[in-house]
Design a protein around this motif. Structure first.
Motif, PDB file in Angstrom:
ATOM      1  N   TYR A 409       0.833  -1.197   0.000  1.00 16.03           N
ATOM      2  CA  TYR A 409       0.000   0.000   0.000  1.00 16.03           C
ATOM      3  C   TYR A 409       0.869   1.249   0.000  1.00 16.03           C
ATOM      4  O   TYR A 409       1.767   1.380   0.833  1.00 16.03           O
ATOM      5  CB  TYR A 409      -0.889  -0.045   1.247  1.00 16.03           C
ATOM      6  N   VAL A 410       0.628   2.123  -0.953  1.00 16.91           N
ATOM      7  CA  VAL A 410       1.320   3.414  -0.971  1.00 16.91           C
ATOM      8  C   VAL A 410       0.257   4.496  -0.847  1.00 16.91           C
ATOM      9  O   VAL A 410      -0.630   4.602  -1.693  1.00 16.91           O
ATOM     10  CB  VAL A 410       2.136   3.618  -2.265  1.00 16.91           C
ATOM     11  N   LYS A 413      -0.327  10.638   0.673  1.00 19.46           N
ATOM     12  CA  LYS A 413       0.626  11.524   1.292  1.00 19.46           C
ATOM     13  C   LYS A 413       1.770  10.648   1.777  1.00 19.46           C
ATOM     14  O   LYS A 413       1.562   9.489   2.105  1.00 19.46           O
ATOM     15  CB  LYS A 413      -0.147  12.162   2.438  1.00 19.46           C
ATOM     16  N   SER A 415       3.746   8.563   3.897  1.00 22.93           N
ATOM     17  CA  SER A 415       3.375   8.106   5.228  1.00 22.93           C
ATOM     18  C   SER A 415       4.312   7.028   5.747  1.00 22.93           C
ATOM     19  O   SER A 415       3.895   5.970   6.147  1.00 22.93           O
ATOM     20  CB  SER A 415       1.931   7.634   5.253  1.00 22.93           C
ATOM     21  N   LEU A 416       5.589   7.346   5.697  1.00 22.22           N
ATOM     22  CA  LEU A 416       6.547   6.549   6.443  1.00 22.22           C
ATOM     23  C   LEU A 416       7.014   7.436   7.599  1.00 22.22           C
ATOM     24  O   LEU A 416       6.633   8.591   7.696  1.00 22.22           O
ATOM     25  CB  LEU A 416       7.725   6.145   5.548  1.00 22.22           C
ATOM     26  N   TYR A 417       7.867   6.866   8.463  1.00 19.08           N
ATOM     27  CA  TYR A 417       8.240   7.615   9.659  1.00 19.08           C
ATOM     28  C   TYR A 417       9.338   8.621   9.345  1.00 19.08           C
ATOM     29  O   TYR A 417      10.470   8.242   9.062  1.00 19.08           O
ATOM     30  CB  TYR A 417       8.631   6.651  10.772  1.00 19.08           C
ATOM     31  N   ASP A 419      11.047  10.753  11.114  1.00 17.47           N
ATOM     32  CA  ASP A 419      12.220  10.879  11.983  1.00 17.47           C
ATOM     33  C   ASP A 419      13.192   9.716  11.790  1.00 17.47           C
ATOM     34  O   ASP A 419      14.362   9.819  12.128  1.00 17.47           O
ATOM     35  CB  ASP A 419      11.803  10.909  13.458  1.00 17.47           C
ATOM     36  N   LEU A 420      12.672   8.606  11.277  1.00 18.66           N
ATOM     37  CA  LEU A 420      13.532   7.440  11.106  1.00 18.66           C
ATOM     38  C   LEU A 420      14.250   7.523   9.762  1.00 18.66           C
ATOM     39  O   LEU A 420      13.724   8.082   8.804  1.00 18.66           O
ATOM     40  CB  LEU A 420      12.711   6.154  11.169  1.00 18.66           C
ATOM     41  N   PHE A 429       9.451  -1.909   8.291  1.00 19.62           N
ATOM     42  CA  PHE A 429       8.370  -2.463   7.471  1.00 19.62           C
ATOM     43  C   PHE A 429       8.668  -3.908   7.065  1.00 19.62           C
ATOM     44  O   PHE A 429       7.755  -4.724   6.965  1.00 19.62           O
ATOM     45  CB  PHE A 429       8.062  -1.564   6.282  1.00 19.62           C
TER      46      PHE A 429
END
Lengths: 582, 373
Positions: A409-410, A413, A415-417, A419-420, A429
């Motif tokens: 799923y992409v 917007k 939507s990964l973290y 700050d990481l 993931f």
């Protein structure tokens, strides 16, 4: 300072602007940009992300000062007289500050109050704005409940409430469906025609630039070219062709092949053929391809200039480690009588369709058509109210966790973290999908190699440049080798080149047997799909191959109708039927 | 099962990374507990110079005069009245002329001479809980000191000596600062962990990452556990910081068992985190989560017995405190810290906390997936 004879509304003179990032890097947003916006004209700022469009608009609005050079707006220095300038201009940023918990009317009143518009003046302005935006029937609705297109119209109405002399619009049509886009630009053009307003707008939809008076192509803070859209288009004269395959290869396959050729600047599928722009005014030598010359348009000219400035593009081919194992004819997604209600509101009204394995399937529709709700049900993000839903052979109602392991799923917007780092995101993931040990390491290495993320591995993902963010999002979604990939308006707000790269990857994935389900607002992108479904008002209006859909529309000028023509024709016909029935 | 565990560990790591990578949140997580403990600790302590007191000496003996001299000469107390009869006491306290009244019994010296327990009564103004409480503690210390010296001087080897009978007027249950600081272990950690948890899901919802998480094979309870554990771990670290301040700075000796204390804390944190996650699962964004947790934390603080005894509250509120994890935590930490309570004594509190966690955590997990968009 000498008094100039007759100052134009906006005169930008060799402006420079450098920003400092949090990590100390400097970014040159503008590097010696000059341009003039003539009185009572529409000027477009066109270009990819990071080109400097937003910075330039903010500079004209007196929100950022130039490091060097001058910005003269309505005869004043935009930096020195920012307050006075701001009183006379209207500026609509990308994220316009609508108050979602206030009604349409309250939002308008608020902006009228902020601009000190008297009660009497409102009596003449409001009806005009309401009539223009067609928001009249919705004055009591909460702004948060409006569709994306209506929100933008309301934002525009709030900006126009002060009757500004100069209107600045920053990508006003991002995330807006083709119908609403057309309506929005019609409002803007009326302002120029009837109120004598001067408008400067930025856009990443190249087709929109066509009807502007003047266009400025920005790339990496520099002006690539400027002129009337016809002038930009003319640069590609003699270099634009419609290509078709003599061996009956699909337009998509032909496009992905041609786009990789060095002598070709641009290739997009269009109306069942491939529109090709060549670097030189001569035909590329291709066996089994038939070329027919066509008249260039703005997009062709722009892409030619742009590709010359960018040089070689990223390799977009993706090589999967394993193809999904199932037979190609098998059904990947089965939707029967799907129903979803929110209280009294029926968002999705008994929709049925099938998606075959290895297909690219597009969900199209205006804002609020129910396509996002359908999409979210397919991904298992919200439960269905009724009907059946089988994704990768599993019933999402009973075995959502198992089914989810087979899909990627992409989101629309990023939507990964943020700050990481890139590595940490991929690691998380991968683990989330149950990969471990050697397998995990190989998959992460694969993803980094395929998406060329190696150099960025330790950077916090929130600080990645736009195109890389999307690559990372796709890399993360492909780690577990999903059978089905869901992409929710993944190209919204992306620049033309990033979008072509993106579709290059999607095409490669589909060729290797991955099923892809997308939603998009760019109708020309529907050409990359094997089949599309068009929804409006929660029901399916049409389903079929792009060719099939296009055949439903006719153009008065005799040209082959585009996807956008067909889309608008289908949605409008259905809305008319509904009105008649009511 | 191992799949589940593996996924939970991955989420646990990610959560800790997300909190600890950000320099700002690193500071917000670990500095406030120490500062708050110091501030609360000192807010509950007072400048004990010149505490006004009155004395009613019924004995008029050498011993009683020596005791009064010891109190006067100590520097902390200032005698504002010397009373003649017991009926004068209420006036002193009610009119706030004296914070406490020391009453020396008639046969004070005789009892001491006889090697029996001599009685000194201290009546304090319970309305001013903390000052009076601390002052009473000081008087006790002065009297104990006097008693020891007197025995030495007079060759009495055996205790008991002088016994102080403390009475607080207007607030018979009042507690001293020694009670206050152990209570902060629960109060401060609850405040911090609840906000941290409430924000953890809301932040992801706002950033859009929560949906990304929901499309992975994570089951709701795995997300719940993966989100709850890091917050509990940080809560335990915060509790340890407060514990260290209490012992190293305020020098309050720890009487109980660390094992039992941490066991109780884990239970308490599970209950608070459950409430935090529940708030988080309802909140649409960080603002709502923040407001939601403050709305819950305020009454939890006020109705925890931290500042006002639960027994003095209206009956209906007393029942309401049954769902307040802080109430149990404060009662437990006080018992463990000061009274060295064992598991058996703490069983009612432990079971109540378990019940709260058993209700809020599953509801939160369910809400993650089924909350209407």
């Amino acid at each position: 300072m000498p008094v100039r004879e007759k100052a134009q509304p906006v005169e930008i003179e060799r402006v420079h602007k450098t920003f400092r990032r949090e990590n100390g890097d400097t970014v040159k947003a503008l590097a010696g940009v000059s341009f003039t916006a003539q009185h009572n004209t529409l000027t477009a700022l066109v270009g990819p992300d990071g080109g400097g469009k937003t910075t330039l608009l903010r500079m004209i609005a007196g929100l950022v000062a130039a490091d060097e050079g001058s910005a003269c707006v309505l005869g004043m220095d935009a930096a020195a007289d920012a307050q006075t300038v701001q009183e006379r201009i209207g500026y609509m940023p990308q994220k316009f500050g609508l108050y979602e918990d206030l009604t349409v009317q309250q939002n308008l009143d608020l902006y009228a109050d902020l601009h000190g518009i008297g009660i009497a003046a409102r009596q003449t302005i409001y009806p005009r704005l309401m009539q223009m935006t067609a928001l009249g029937p919705f004055t009591r609705r909460l702004a948060g409940l409006l569709s994306g297109g209506m929100k933008q119209k309301l934002g525009l109405a709030c900006t126009l409430v002060s009757s500004p002399d100069l209107l600045l619009l920053d990508e006003p049509t991002v995330g807006v469906d083709p119908l609403s886009r057309r309506e929005l630009w019609e409002i803007v053009r009326r302002q120029v025609r009837e109120s004598g307003m001067t408008v400067i707008a930025s856009t990443s939809y190249l087709d929109e630039a066509e009807f502007f008076d003047h266009t400025i192509a920005l790339h990496l803070g520099k002006v690539l070219a400027e002129g009337r859209p016809q002038e930009i288009a003319a640069r590609a004269a003699g270099r634009v062709f419609m290509a078709s395959s003599a061996t009956k290869a699909t337009a998509r396959a032909l496009q992905s092949r041609l786009f990789r050729q060095p002598e070709i600047a641009d290739a997009v599928p269009e109306a069942g053929l491939v529109r090709v722009v060549t670097h030189e005014a001569e035909l590329p030598r291709n066996e089994n391809v038939i070329y027919a010359p066509v008249t260039p348009r703005f997009e062709d000219g722009f892409m030619l200039l742009f590709r010359a400035a960018v040089g070689d593009i990223q390799a977009t081919a993706i090589k999967l480690e394993h193809r999904p194992e199932n037979a190609p004819a098998e059904t990947a997604v089965e939707v029967r009588d799907l129903l979803r209600t929110f209280g009294d509101f029926v968002a999705v009204n008994h929709v049925s369709f099938d998606v075959r394995r290895g297909e690219i399937y597009g969900l199209l529709g205006p804002n609020g058509a129910g396509k996002s709700t359908t999409f979210r049900m397919l991904c298992g993000l919200i439960p269905a109210t009724g009907g059946q839903l089988r994704v990768a052979g599993a019933d999402l109602r009973t075995s959502r966790a198992e089914a989810r392991a087979k899909l990627g799923y992409v989101a629309q917007k990023f939507s990964l973290y943020g700050d990481l780092s890139v590595d940490e995101n991929l690691d998380f993931f991968a683990s989330a999908y149950g990969l471990r040990g050697d397998r995990k390491r190989t998959r992460i290495a694969w993803a980094k190699a395929q998406f060329d993320l190696g150099a960025m591995a330790t950077l916090p993902s929130g600080q990645l440049p736009g195109g890389y963010k999307q690559r990372l999002a796709m890399a993360a979604a492909l780690l577990h080798e999903p059978e089905i990939l869901f992409l929710d308006e993944a190209t919204s707000g992306a620049d033309p080149l990033a979008r072509r790269e993106f579709w290059g990857r999607i095409t490669a994935l589909a060729e290797q047997g991955v099923t892809v389900i997308v939603t998009t607002h760019f109708m020309e992108e529907a050409e990359y799909c094997d089949r599309v479904i068009i929804m409006d008002g929660g029901v399916a209006l049409a389903e079929g191959s792009p060719e099939n859909i296009r055949a439903r529309a006719k153009r008065s000028d005799g040209h082959e109708p585009t996807m956008e023509d067909a889309f608008i024709a289908i949605v409008e016909a259905s809305r008319q039927d509904l009105r008649k029935a009511a | 099962m191992s799949e589940t565990l593996y996924r939970i560990v991955a989420l646990f790591r990610k959560e800790l990374l997300a909190i600890l990578k950000d320099a700002q949140s690193r500071v917000t997580v670990f500095l406030p507990p120490i500062l708050q403990c110091l501030i609360f600790g000192y807010a509950a302590s007072f400048d004990l110079n010149h505490v006004p007191y009155a004395v009613l000496d019924r004995d008029h003996s050498g011993a009683s005069r020596a005791l009064v001299a010891a109190i006067d000469g100590n520097g902390y107390f200032e005698r504002v009245a010397t009373l003649q009869k017991a009926s004068e006491i209420p006036e002193q306290i009610t009119e706030k002329r004296a914070t406490l009244v020391v009453v020396i019994d008639k046969d004070f010296e005789r009892q001491l001479m006889a090697g029996k327990t001599a009685k000194v009564q201290v009546i304090a103004d319970g309305r001013n809980t903390n000052t009076a409480g601390t002052a009473q503690g000081y008087i006790s210390a002065i009297v104990a000191d006097f008693s020891r010296k007197w025995r030495n001087d007079n060759g009495h080897a055996a205790p008991p000596g002088v016994q102080v009978i403390a009475r607080a007027w207007y607030n018979p249950n009042f507690e001293t600062r020694w009670n206050m600081i152990p209570s902060l272990i629960g109060a401060i950690t609850m405040m911090m962990t609840m906000i941290l948890t409430a924000m953890s899901v809301a932040r992801e919802r706002e950033a859009g990452t929560f949906e990304q998480l929901l499309v992975t094979p994570y089951r709701p309870y795995e997300i719940m556990v993966g989100k709850a554990l890091p917050c509990m771990l940080i809560g335990l670290i915060q509790a340890t910081l407060v514990l260290l301040v209490a012992q190293l700075w305020f020098r309050i000796p720890f009487a109980g068992s660390y094992l039992i204390l941490y066991l109780s804390l884990i239970e308490f944190l599970a209950a608070s985190v459950g409430i935090g996650l529940f708030i988080s699962s309802i909140a649409k964004n960080m603002q709502q989560a923040m407001i939601g947790s403050v709305v819950v934390i305020m009454p939890f603080m006020l109705m925890s017995g931290l500042t006002t005894p639960i027994m003095n509250m209206p009956k209906i509120l007393q029942y309401l405190t049954a769902i307040n994890p802080l109430r149990y935590a404060i009662s437990m930490t006080r018992q463990i810290y000061l009274e060295a309570a064992g598991i058996a004594q703490l069983l009612p509190e432990m079971l109540s906390l378990l019940a709260i966690a058993a209700v809020t955590l599953p509801i939160a997990a369910w809400m993650f997936r089924n909350r209407l968009a």
